[in-house]
Design a protein around this motif. Sequence first.
Motif, PDB file in Angstrom:
ATOM      1  N   UNK A 166       0.828  -1.206   0.000  1.00  0.00           N
ATOM      2  CA  UNK A 166       0.000   0.000   0.000  1.00  0.00           C
ATOM      3  C   UNK A 166       0.863   1.256   0.000  1.00  0.00           C
ATOM      4  N   UNK A 167       1.960   1.229   0.730  1.00  0.00           N
ATOM      5  CA  UNK A 167       2.848   2.390   0.794  1.00  0.00           C
ATOM      6  C   UNK A 167       3.489   2.675  -0.560  1.00  0.00           C
ATOM      7  N   UNK A 168       3.822   1.623  -1.314  1.00  0.00           N
ATOM      8  CA  UNK A 168       4.432   1.802  -2.636  1.00  0.00           C
ATOM      9  C   UNK A 168       3.480   2.476  -3.621  1.00  0.00           C
ATOM     10  N   UNK A 169       2.178   2.303  -3.413  1.00  0.00           N
ATOM     11  CA  UNK A 169       1.200   2.836  -4.359  1.00  0.00           C
ATOM     12  C   UNK A 169       0.483   4.066  -3.820  1.00  0.00           C
ATOM     13  N   UNK A 170       1.055   4.720  -2.851  1.00  0.00           N
ATOM     14  CA  UNK A 170       0.394   5.836  -2.181  1.00  0.00           C
ATOM     15  C   UNK A 170       0.052   6.987  -3.139  1.00  0.00           C
ATOM     16  N   UNK A 171       0.788   7.122  -4.224  1.00  0.00           N
ATOM     17  CA  UNK A 171       0.535   8.209  -5.172  1.00  0.00           C
ATOM     18  C   UNK A 171      -0.608   7.912  -6.138  1.00  0.00           C
ATOM     19  N   UNK A 172      -1.112   6.685  -6.149  1.00  0.00           N
ATOM     20  CA  UNK A 172      -2.201   6.298  -7.044  1.00  0.00           C
ATOM     21  C   UNK A 172      -3.458   6.088  -6.209  1.00  0.00           C
ATOM     22  N   UNK A 173      -4.350   7.058  -6.229  1.00  0.00           N
ATOM     23  CA  UNK A 173      -5.557   7.014  -5.389  1.00  0.00           C
ATOM     24  C   UNK A 173      -6.477   5.846  -5.741  1.00  0.00           C
ATOM     25  N   UNK A 174      -6.416   5.347  -6.966  1.00  0.00           N
ATOM     26  CA  UNK A 174      -7.299   4.257  -7.386  1.00  0.00           C
ATOM     27  C   UNK A 174      -6.757   2.877  -7.015  1.00  0.00           C
ATOM     28  N   UNK A 175      -5.511   2.813  -6.582  1.00  0.00           N
ATOM     29  CA  UNK A 175      -4.888   1.532  -6.250  1.00  0.00           C
ATOM     30  C   UNK A 175      -5.238   1.138  -4.820  1.00  0.00           C
ATOM     31  N   UNK A 176      -5.729  -0.087  -4.639  1.00  0.00           N
ATOM     32  CA  UNK A 176      -6.080  -0.582  -3.310  1.00  0.00           C
ATOM     33  C   UNK A 176      -5.543  -1.995  -3.124  1.00  0.00           C
ATOM     34  N   UNK A 177      -5.115  -2.277  -1.917  1.00  0.00           N
ATOM     35  CA  UNK A 177      -4.661  -3.619  -1.554  1.00  0.00           C
ATOM     36  C   UNK A 177      -5.578  -4.180  -0.492  1.00  0.00           C
ATOM     37  N   UNK A 178      -5.732  -5.501  -0.512  1.00  0.00           N
ATOM     38  CA  UNK A 178      -6.650  -6.190   0.380  1.00  0.00           C
ATOM     39  C   UNK A 178      -5.979  -7.397   1.017  1.00  0.00           C
ATOM     40  N   UNK A 179      -6.486  -7.776   2.172  1.00  0.00           N
ATOM     41  CA  UNK A 179      -6.084  -9.021   2.831  1.00  0.00           C
ATOM     42  C   UNK A 179      -7.320  -9.922   2.836  1.00  0.00           C
ATOM     43  N   UNK A 180      -7.186 -11.101   2.243  1.00  0.00           N
ATOM     44  CA  UNK A 180      -8.278 -12.073   2.209  1.00  0.00           C
ATOM     45  C   UNK A 180      -7.947 -13.174   3.216  1.00  0.00           C
TER      46      UNK A 180
END
Length: 78
Positions: A52-66
């Motif tokens: 999530x920290x690596x993609x902080x500049x992309x507001x549309x990028x989301x990470x999830x834990x399943x």
Amino acid sequence: MSETTPKQLLHLVFGGELNDLDGVEFRDLSSLDIIGIYPNYAEALVAWKAAAQKSVDNAAMRYFIVHMHRLLEPESAA
């Protein structure tokens, strides 16, 4: 004394760009970022935070834990 191994509670960490920030529909399923599968929530959370920290500049990028262990053994998820 016998050593006991903790039960594996598998967790999948993945992410991708969302179509809408209020939903969970991905723009392109072929470009999902599969981070990995982890034996417990604590390790999955560390991986999730890093991704999530690596993609902080992309507001549309989301990470999830399943919680995969809940899908594999639904009767014990209660």
